[in-house]
Design an enzyme around this catalytic site. Structure first.
Site, PDB file in Angstrom:
ATOM      1  N   SER A 183      -2.913   0.118  37.022  1.00 58.08           N
ATOM      2  CA  SER A 183      -3.160   0.684  38.355  1.00 58.08           C
ATOM      3  C   SER A 183      -3.047  -0.401  39.410  1.00 58.08           C
ATOM      4  O   SER A 183      -2.365  -0.230  40.431  1.00 58.08           O
ATOM      5  CB  SER A 183      -4.557   1.301  38.430  1.00 58.08           C
ATOM      6  OG  SER A 183      -4.761   2.188  37.366  1.00 58.08           O
ATOM      7  N   GLN A 212       2.212  -6.774  16.946  1.00 56.85           N
ATOM      8  CA  GLN A 212       2.132  -8.035  17.682  1.00 56.85           C
ATOM      9  C   GLN A 212       3.508  -8.594  18.006  1.00 56.85           C
ATOM     10  O   GLN A 212       3.755  -9.102  19.095  1.00 56.85           O
ATOM     11  CB  GLN A 212       1.340  -9.021  16.817  1.00 56.85           C
ATOM     12  CG  GLN A 212       0.346  -9.795  17.575  1.00 56.85           C
ATOM     13  CD  GLN A 212      -0.507  -8.975  18.498  1.00 56.85           C
ATOM     14  OE1 GLN A 212      -1.201  -8.073  18.070  1.00 56.85           O
ATOM     15  NE2 GLN A 212      -0.468  -9.261  19.775  1.00 56.85           N
ATOM     16  N   ASP A 272       1.399  -6.888  34.178  1.00 55.38           N
ATOM     17  CA  ASP A 272       0.125  -6.198  33.951  1.00 55.38           C
ATOM     18  C   ASP A 272      -0.624  -6.655  32.696  1.00 55.38           C
ATOM     19  O   ASP A 272      -1.599  -6.019  32.311  1.00 55.38           O
ATOM     20  CB  ASP A 272       0.302  -4.684  34.005  1.00 55.38           C
ATOM     21  CG  ASP A 272       0.657  -4.059  32.678  1.00 55.38           C
ATOM     22  OD1 ASP A 272       1.188  -4.757  31.801  1.00 55.38           O
ATOM     23  OD2 ASP A 272       0.383  -2.851  32.532  1.00 55.38           O
ATOM     24  N   ARG A 314     -13.187   4.790  31.281  1.00 55.93           N
ATOM     25  CA  ARG A 314     -11.786   4.734  31.749  1.00 55.93           C
ATOM     26  C   ARG A 314     -10.812   5.134  30.630  1.00 55.93           C
ATOM     27  O   ARG A 314      -9.796   5.771  30.898  1.00 55.93           O
ATOM     28  CB  ARG A 314     -11.463   3.320  32.233  1.00 55.93           C
ATOM     29  CG  ARG A 314     -12.369   2.864  33.372  1.00 55.93           C
ATOM     30  CD  ARG A 314     -11.647   2.761  34.685  1.00 55.93           C
ATOM     31  NE  ARG A 314     -12.587   2.459  35.756  1.00 55.93           N
ATOM     32  CZ  ARG A 314     -12.855   1.236  36.207  1.00 55.93           C
ATOM     33  NH1 ARG A 314     -12.208   0.188  35.716  1.00 55.93           N
ATOM     34  NH2 ARG A 314     -13.724   1.062  37.179  1.00 55.93           N
ATOM     35  N   ILE A 315     -11.125   4.723  29.401  1.00 56.70           N
ATOM     36  CA  ILE A 315     -10.257   5.102  28.266  1.00 56.70           C
ATOM     37  C   ILE A 315     -10.274   6.626  28.112  1.00 56.70           C
ATOM     38  O   ILE A 315      -9.238   7.258  27.895  1.00 56.70           O
ATOM     39  CB  ILE A 315     -10.719   4.389  26.971  1.00 56.70           C
ATOM     40  CG1 ILE A 315     -10.370   2.889  27.035  1.00 56.70           C
ATOM     41  CG2 ILE A 315     -10.098   5.019  25.732  1.00 56.70           C
ATOM     42  CD1 ILE A 315     -10.958   2.034  25.916  1.00 56.70           C
TER      43      ILE A 315
HETATM   44  N1  LIG Z   1     -11.202   0.168  39.596  1.00 56.66           N
HETATM   45  C1  LIG Z   1     -11.092   1.421  39.131  1.00 56.66           C
HETATM   46  N2  LIG Z   1     -11.924   2.391  39.543  1.00 56.66           N
HETATM   47  C2  LIG Z   1     -11.832   3.646  39.052  1.00 56.66           C
HETATM   48  N3  LIG Z   1     -10.930   4.047  38.132  1.00 56.66           N
HETATM   49  C3  LIG Z   1     -10.080   3.143  37.688  1.00 56.66           C
HETATM   50  C4  LIG Z   1     -10.105   1.780  38.146  1.00 56.66           C
HETATM   51  N4  LIG Z   1      -9.142   1.103  37.509  1.00 56.66           N
HETATM   52  C5  LIG Z   1      -8.539   1.995  36.684  1.00 56.66           C
HETATM   53  N5  LIG Z   1      -9.090   3.215  36.790  1.00 56.66           N
HETATM   54  C6  LIG Z   1      -8.708   4.396  36.005  1.00 56.66           C
HETATM   55  O1  LIG Z   1      -8.967   4.046  34.624  1.00 56.66           O
HETATM   56  C7  LIG Z   1      -7.895   4.452  33.777  1.00 56.66           C
HETATM   57  C8  LIG Z   1      -7.270   3.213  33.114  1.00 56.66           C
HETATM   58  O2  LIG Z   1      -6.600   2.431  34.098  1.00 56.66           O
HETATM   59  P1  LIG Z   1      -5.287   1.592  33.776  1.00 56.66           P
HETATM   60  O3  LIG Z   1      -4.787   1.061  35.054  1.00 56.66           O
HETATM   61  O4  LIG Z   1      -4.365   2.393  32.933  1.00 56.66           O
HETATM   62  O5  LIG Z   1      -5.934   0.399  32.884  1.00 56.66           O
HETATM   63  P2  LIG Z   1      -5.224  -0.724  31.986  1.00 56.66           P
HETATM   64  O6  LIG Z   1      -3.789  -0.823  32.391  1.00 56.66           O
HETATM   65  O7  LIG Z   1      -6.005  -1.964  32.256  1.00 56.66           O
HETATM   66  O8  LIG Z   1      -5.411  -0.279  30.572  1.00 56.66           O
HETATM   67  C9  LIG Z   1      -6.927   5.221  34.658  1.00 56.66           C
HETATM   68  O9  LIG Z   1      -7.255   6.596  34.539  1.00 56.66           O
HETATM   69  C10 LIG Z   1      -7.219   4.713  36.093  1.00 56.66           C
HETATM   70  O10 LIG Z   1      -6.973   5.709  37.059  1.00 56.66           O
HETATM   71  N1  LIG Z   2      -3.294  -4.971  18.556  1.00 58.14           N
HETATM   72  C1  LIG Z   2      -2.891  -5.145  19.827  1.00 58.14           C
HETATM   73  N2  LIG Z   2      -3.027  -4.144  20.686  1.00 58.14           N
HETATM   74  C2  LIG Z   2      -2.616  -4.355  21.933  1.00 58.14           C
HETATM   75  C3  LIG Z   2      -2.048  -5.549  22.376  1.00 58.14           C
HETATM   76  N3  LIG Z   2      -1.732  -5.440  23.688  1.00 58.14           N
HETATM   77  C4  LIG Z   2      -2.098  -4.218  24.042  1.00 58.14           C
HETATM   78  N4  LIG Z   2      -2.610  -3.555  22.999  1.00 58.14           N
HETATM   79  C5  LIG Z   2      -3.038  -2.162  22.961  1.00 58.14           C
HETATM   80  C6  LIG Z   2      -4.358  -1.880  23.576  1.00 58.14           C
HETATM   81  C7  LIG Z   2      -4.169  -0.523  24.173  1.00 58.14           C
HETATM   82  O1  LIG Z   2      -4.392   0.482  23.193  1.00 58.14           O
HETATM   83  C8  LIG Z   2      -2.689  -0.487  24.546  1.00 58.14           C
HETATM   84  C9  LIG Z   2      -2.388  -0.789  25.978  1.00 58.14           C
HETATM   85  O2  LIG Z   2      -3.287  -1.713  26.531  1.00 58.14           O
HETATM   86  P1  LIG Z   2      -3.796  -1.581  28.051  1.00 58.14           P
HETATM   87  O3  LIG Z   2      -4.861  -2.623  28.192  1.00 58.14           O
HETATM   88  O4  LIG Z   2      -2.599  -1.852  28.896  1.00 58.14           O
HETATM   89  O5  LIG Z   2      -4.288  -0.175  28.224  1.00 58.14           O
HETATM   90  O6  LIG Z   2      -2.083  -1.437  23.717  1.00 58.14           O
HETATM   91  C10 LIG Z   2      -1.896  -6.581  21.437  1.00 58.14           C
HETATM   92  O7  LIG Z   2      -1.388  -7.682  21.726  1.00 58.14           O
HETATM   93  N5  LIG Z   2      -2.332  -6.336  20.179  1.00 58.14           N
END
Ligand SMILES: Nc1ncnc2c1ncn2[C@@H]1O[C@H](COP(=O)(O)OP(=O)(O)O)[C@@H](O)[C@H]1O
Ligand SMILES: Nc1nc2c(ncn2[C@H]2C[C@H](O)[C@@H](COP(=O)(O)O)O2)c(=O)[nH]1
Length: 215
Positions: free
Chosen positions: A15, A54, A77, A140-141
């Site tokens: 995001s 990995q 990101d 958030r997950i």
């Molecule tokens: N600072 C925040 N406040 C509220 N909701 C958020 C925030 N950051 C992310 N989210 C929500 O949380 C969820 C995960 O965000 P995302 O950007 O996909 O995280 P990441 O890329 O770190 O895994 C999404 O539904 C997003 O809209």
């Molecule tokens: N085992 C690993 N899992 C990983 C790695 N990098 C990301 N991830 C997984 C974790 C989440 O399920 C998904 C995307 O991550 P976000 O933080 O972008 O939501 O991928 C890794 O190096 N090893």
């Protein structure tokens, strides 16, 4: 050089990458997730797929870094350094062999040496770490809703997420490849609250100005 976002799963990296790159007029480079064929397999059978996943991430990350480096303030990101955090944690959980860890560590080291940065600049301009609590992470997950990440689908996931967050604390403290800053992302809702978004962008701009990559 570029800006790299770090943080646990659901911290808000994707995001913020979109918001920040739009604000700076640069490009965001996203982790390969929804089109990643290995990720769902990993969540189903981590022991079988941890090493393959990995290698998949390392390859894609390397590709993104090479593309992102061409312009100042492009946004990545997740950092390549966090991949290693994930893999070592999985290895400590018995999901990769010592031989696989050795191969991975040597490959990562080799690949880092190939990055065409000047010798002293093998790192981003700024690392922005998105810090979240366990409760926010789970919320958030669940909000994002990727099926294989849902804690109610797999009783081992809450512990996996807790361990990951705990490792991130030490990881951020030890990180010294570049300047760094931490955002409290329990507090700032930069997704829906425009005042919070403005504040977060101001905090990052301030750091970029100090580094001379924002006029
Ligand atoms: N600072 C925040 N406040 C509220 N909701 C958020 C925030 N950051 C992310 N989210 C929500 O949380 C969820 C995960 O965000 P995302 O950007 O996909 O995280 P990441 O890329 O770190 O895994 C999404 O539904 C997003 O809209
Ligand atoms: N085992 C690993 N899992 C990983 C790695 N990098 C990301 N991830 C997984 C974790 C989440 O399920 C998904 C995307 O991550 P976000 O933080 O972008 O939501 O991928 C890794 O190096 N090893």
């Amino acid at each position: 050089m570029m800006i790299v976002l770090s943080g646990a799963i659901g911290a808000g990296k994707s995001s913020l990458a979109g918001i920040l790159s739009e604000h700076l007029g640069t490009e965001a480079f996203y982790e390969q997730v929804d089109n990643n064929p290995v990720l769902p397999l990993f969540y189903k059978d981590p022991k079988k797929y941890a090493f393959l996943l990995q290698i998949y991430f390392l390859n894609k990350r390397f590709e993104s870094i090479k593309k992102a480096m061409v312009q100042d303030n492009n946004v990545l990101d997740r950092s390549i350094y966090e991949d290693s955090l994930f893999f070592h944690m999985n290895a400590d959980m018995g999901r990769a062999t010592p031989q696989e860890v050795k191969v991975y560590d040597e490959l990562l080291d080799n690949m880092m040496q190939e990055l065409p940065y000047a010798a002293s600049k093998k790192a981003p301009d700024l690392l922005v770490h998105l810090d979240i609590s366990y409760d926010t992470m789970i919320h958030r997950i669940e909000k994002r809703g990727r099926s294989y990440e849902q804690p109610d689908q797999d009783p081992t996931l809450p512990e996996y997420y807790k361990q990951l967050l705990a490792r991130y604390d030490g990881w951020y403290d030890d990180y010294d490849y570049s300047p760094k800053m931490k955002l409290n992302c329990d507090k700032y809702d930069f997704v829906e609250n425009l005042d919070d978004r403005k504040k977060v962008l101001e905090l990052i701009d301030e750091q970029l100005r100090v580094r001379g990559t924002l006029k």
